[in-house]
Design an enzyme around this catalytic site. Structure first.
Site, mmCIF file in Angstrom:
data_model
loop_
_atom_site.group_PDB
_atom_site.id
_atom_site.type_symbol
_atom_site.label_atom_id
_atom_site.label_comp_id
_atom_site.label_asym_id
_atom_site.label_seq_id
_atom_site.Cartn_x
_atom_site.Cartn_y
_atom_site.Cartn_z
ATOM 1 N N LYS A 32 10.493 -0.617 6.199
ATOM 2 C CA LYS A 32 9.202 -1.244 5.898
ATOM 3 C C LYS A 32 9.329 -2.661 5.339
ATOM 4 C CE LYS A 32 6.805 -0.680 2.156
ATOM 5 N NZ LYS A 32 6.032 -0.154 1.008
ATOM 6 N N ASP A 56 3.349 0.735 5.544
ATOM 7 C CA ASP A 56 2.918 0.937 4.161
ATOM 8 C C ASP A 56 1.799 1.975 4.128
ATOM 9 O OD1 ASP A 56 0.658 -0.362 5.076
ATOM 10 O OD2 ASP A 56 0.804 -2.066 3.717
#
Length: 219
Positions: A147, A179
């Site tokens: 991420k 996220d």
């Protein structure tokens, strides 16, 4: 995968041009925060980029909304023009899991110092974003779809667009930063890969469109 949500998003994205998407990205509060910060770094593009990439790599488990966090980052580093100021900034604005973040900061600093020695390095990364992603993931010993790694690529693109006033576009194949807002739409990686394939829009650019309006798309 929710077919209803997928069809709704695909239909919306398919009606957009990349110019439309760039316009949306430039309304992103994170983009605006970088623009504000860059006004203090016009004579030192390399330091500006290093700060942006490091901050992106530390953008997890935030104690505030992402928009507010990047505003805080811009305000702080407008007056503290030094990578060594990061530990103090983290204690003030990104204090969850502080010890882990301080260790990650050291690793992130080593990575950006290795990648960005001169403005020529910066331009090379801008002209070969895939290679930049490869080097970053390798130096951090993380997967290319991690991420914060892909988020760092996104924020690097924002930074370059601001510095050089060019509509820099990412190549396809770089994953979307997963996220909580994006996961609230779908946490199925195949959902996102298929969306990129069928709309022809790189996932990095799909991110801002959906992130800024995630409540509309939630599963």
């Amino acid at each position: 995968m929710s077919n209803k949500v997928y069809s709704k998003i695909k239909k919306s994205l398919s009606s957009m041009t990349i110019k439309n998407i760039i316009h949306i990205e430039e309304s992103d509060p994170q983009f605006k925060a970088l623009k504000k910060l860059y006004s203090h770094y016009k004579s030192d593009k390399v330091l500006f980029v290093k700060l942006v990439v490091i901050n992106a790599l530390l953008s997890y488990q935030l104690p505030m909304k992402g928009e507010k966090y990047w505003e805080s980052f811009a305000d702080y580093f407008s007056h503290n023009k030094n990578i060594d100021s990061f530990p103090e900034f983290l204690k003030k604005s990104n204090f969850r899991l502080l010890n882990a973040k301080l260790k990650r900061f050291e690793k992130a600093r080593e990575a950006v110092n290795e990648i960005f020695k001169t403005e020529k390095d910066l331009k090379n990364a801008m002209n070969n974003i895939d290679e930049f992603l490869n080097r970053l993931s390798c130096l951090l010993n993380q997967k290319k779809d991690a991420k914060t790694v892909v988020f760092a690529v996104k924020m690097f693109i924002y930074a370059c667009r601001i510095m050089y006033n060019k509509n820099l576009i990412a190549p396809k194949g770089i994953f979307i930063p997963m996220d909580s807002r994006i996961k609230s739409i779908s946490d199925d990686k195949n959902f996102w890969k298929k969306l990129e394939e069928e709309t022809g829009i790189p996932l990095i650019h799909i991110d801002a469109v959906l992130w800024l309006s995630h409540e509309k798309w939630k599963k």
